[in-house]
Scaffold this motif. Structure first.
Motif, PDB file in Angstrom:
ATOM      1  N   GLY A 179      81.141  -1.992 -34.965  1.00  0.00           N
ATOM      2  CA  GLY A 179      80.939  -0.609 -34.528  1.00  0.00           C
ATOM      3  C   GLY A 179      80.582  -0.475 -33.067  1.00  0.00           C
ATOM      4  N   LYS A 233      81.841   2.550 -30.863  1.00  0.00           N
ATOM      5  CA  LYS A 233      81.221   3.861 -31.097  1.00  0.00           C
ATOM      6  C   LYS A 233      80.235   4.200 -29.990  1.00  0.00           C
ATOM      7  CE  LYS A 233      80.145   7.586 -33.379  1.00  0.00           C
ATOM      8  NZ  LYS A 233      81.074   8.737 -33.456  1.00  0.00           N
ATOM      9  N   ASP A 280      78.861  14.295 -31.695  1.00  0.00           N
ATOM     10  CA  ASP A 280      79.209  13.382 -32.794  1.00  0.00           C
ATOM     11  C   ASP A 280      80.683  13.495 -33.160  1.00  0.00           C
ATOM     12  OD1 ASP A 280      76.583  12.584 -32.874  1.00  0.00           O
ATOM     13  OD2 ASP A 280      76.032  13.890 -34.559  1.00  0.00           O
ATOM     14  N   GLU A 281      81.183  14.710 -33.277  1.00  0.00           N
ATOM     15  CA  GLU A 281      82.567  14.905 -33.719  1.00  0.00           C
ATOM     16  C   GLU A 281      83.573  14.505 -32.635  1.00  0.00           C
ATOM     17  OE1 GLU A 281      82.994  18.899 -35.132  1.00  0.00           O
ATOM     18  OE2 GLU A 281      81.516  18.649 -36.738  1.00  0.00           O
ATOM     19  N   SER A 315      83.043  12.357 -30.142  1.00  0.00           N
ATOM     20  CA  SER A 315      82.991  10.902 -29.945  1.00  0.00           C
ATOM     21  C   SER A 315      83.692  10.165 -31.080  1.00  0.00           C
ATOM     22  CB  SER A 315      81.542  10.432 -29.817  1.00  0.00           C
ATOM     23  OG  SER A 315      80.799  10.711 -30.987  1.00  0.00           O
ATOM     24  N   GLU A 316      83.702  10.740 -32.277  1.00  0.00           N
ATOM     25  CA  GLU A 316      84.409  10.115 -33.385  1.00  0.00           C
ATOM     26  C   GLU A 316      85.919  10.120 -33.130  1.00  0.00           C
ATOM     27  OE1 GLU A 316      84.976   7.850 -36.446  1.00  0.00           O
ATOM     28  OE2 GLU A 316      82.947   8.474 -35.844  1.00  0.00           O
ATOM     29  N   GLU A 317      86.428  11.202 -32.549  1.00  0.00           N
ATOM     30  CA  GLU A 317      87.848  11.263 -32.200  1.00  0.00           C
ATOM     31  C   GLU A 317      88.184  10.248 -31.112  1.00  0.00           C
ATOM     32  OE1 GLU A 317      89.963  14.882 -31.613  1.00  0.00           O
ATOM     33  OE2 GLU A 317      88.585  16.080 -32.828  1.00  0.00           O
ATOM     34  N   HIS A 377      86.494   7.574 -30.361  1.00  0.00           N
ATOM     35  CA  HIS A 377      86.295   6.229 -30.922  1.00  0.00           C
ATOM     36  C   HIS A 377      87.537   5.763 -31.666  1.00  0.00           C
ATOM     37  CE1 HIS A 377      84.940   3.763 -34.503  1.00  0.00           C
ATOM     38  NE2 HIS A 377      84.615   2.999 -33.503  1.00  0.00           N
ATOM     39  N   LEU A 378      88.150   6.650 -32.435  1.00  0.00           N
ATOM     40  CA  LEU A 378      89.362   6.300 -33.166  1.00  0.00           C
ATOM     41  C   LEU A 378      90.500   5.959 -32.207  1.00  0.00           C
ATOM     42  CD1 LEU A 378      90.667   6.085 -35.984  1.00  0.00           C
ATOM     43  CD2 LEU A 378      91.311   8.497 -35.765  1.00  0.00           C
TER      44      LEU A 378
END
Length: 365
Positions: A122, A125, A185-186, A188-190, A192-193
């Motif tokens: 991880g 992230k 959070d949302e 950074s998740e995009e 990160h992917l």
């Protein structure tokens, strides 16, 4: 691990130029233009009156009162405009998962395994969160952050739209309000992917809406050119030509990228200052290297310990909350930045043929 003769990584972050504009009742995109001004600059520098040895020059009283004529570009908010907009796009690719060029197959395999294990722990992230913080804080606005309250809006290729109402209510190390934290959070998740999946083609469009005072000065990127000739502007701004032929002032893409990469606080145990990602930790404010070769904290000094860091990550991968060495975060931030990391091959001195040696010997005699 030893550095190869050929070792390179393609960068993973691709920011565009950032264009300044404003809106009117008739048009929602009016380019913010620069103006050329001729000013009478003051002769106030140290070298105007003193030698390097701090001795005063032999000057007449009026010599230092004369003006220094300059032609410069300046940029100001037009009258009756309350908000200035600045927009850029960001494309992200998963290019740090393996080298884009490597002359040693064993090194290639080792670095690919390191990235896969780092991903499994991880680690990407944390980097995604840091890049997104700089986006949402408006760090990329540079000096224009102090112009007024700023609203940031991000539209992603995933079809989502995120918004920060006012960047002045946020700080890098502070506790963010619930709504802003959810955006972080949302988003950074995009990102990160996109950093970890080569099949994902992701981009975002980022727009800042900045409150301004009456005819407030704006600070775009400045072009570094050769010394201006007589009658030419000594200071010029970066610009983008619009479809109507006008030129909007802008930030160049390198300046945007520099702001996004202001994430290196791993060089200091106290984390008091974030540096732009750099192989030697360049601190532009003080003009020094925070990660000098002598400190053993430079990218290259850490990079050759790849086997050790891979072993560390393998010990952490099965844990519920893996603990990742800060040096590993830094290494992958450099790989995301991309570049050439090979050592220069030393040219072997070739011996001249025996016949040439004999000819030279005769000539010498």
């Amino acid at each position: 691990m030893e550095l190869c003769n050929v070792l390179k990584y393609d960068r993973s972050l691709f920011p565009s130029k950032a264009v300044f504009f404003y809106k009117t009742a008739e048009n929602d995109f009016v380019p913010l233009e620069a103006e050329i001004n001729r000013i009478r600059g003051q002769k106030a520098g140290f070298t105007e009156a003193f030698t390097p040895q701090f001795k005063s020059k032999n000057l007449a009283p009026q010599d230092l009162a004369h003006c220094n004529p300059l032609i410069i570009e300046e940029c100001y908010v037009p009258p009756n405009i309350e908000h200035i907009y600045c927009r850029f796009s960001l494309r992200v690719q998963a290019n740090s998962l393996k080298p884009s060029g490597c002359s040693e197959p064993t090194v290639f395999a080792l670095l690919e395994e390191l990235a896969a294990t780092y991903k499994a722990c991880g680690g990407y992230k944390e980097l995604a969160i840091r890049y997104c913080k700089n986006v949402l804080l408006g760090t990329w606005l540079w000096r224009n952050q102090n112009t007024g309250n700023s609203q940031i809006e991000i539209k992603t290729s995933s079809g989502h739209c995120y918004q920060i109402a006012n960047t002045r209510q946020l700080a890098w190390d502070s506790r963010w309000p619930a709504d802003a934290q959810q955006v972080l959070d949302e988003l950074s998740e995009e990102l990160h992917l996109a950093l970890t999946d080569p099949a994902v083609f992701w981009h975002a469009e980022i727009t800042a809406r900045v409150e301004t005072a009456f005819c407030q000065e704006i600070y775009p990127s400045q072009i570094f050119g050769e010394k201006a000739a007589q009658g030419e502007t000594s200071k010029q701004f970066a610009k983008v030509k619009c479809v109507d032929g006008r030129y909007a002032v802008s930030f160049n893409s390198v300046k945007i990228g520099a702001a996004l990469q202001l994430i290196d606080d791993w060089w200091d145990s106290d984390g008091l200052k974030r540096l732009r990602i750099h192989e030697y930790g360049a601190d532009k404010e003080l003009g020094i290297a925070r990660r000098s070769p002598e400190s053993q904290q430079s990218f290259y000094s850490l990079f050759i310990n790849t086997e050790f860091y891979l072993s560390e990550l393998k010990d952490q991968v099965s844990k519920r909350k893996p603990q990742i060495n800060n040096n590993i975060y830094y290494l992958f931030a450099v790989l995301i930045k991309g570049g050439l990391f090979q050592k220069k091959t030393e040219k072997k001195k070739t011996q001249p043929p025996q016949s040439e040696k004999k000819i030279k010997a005769k000539g010498d005699s």
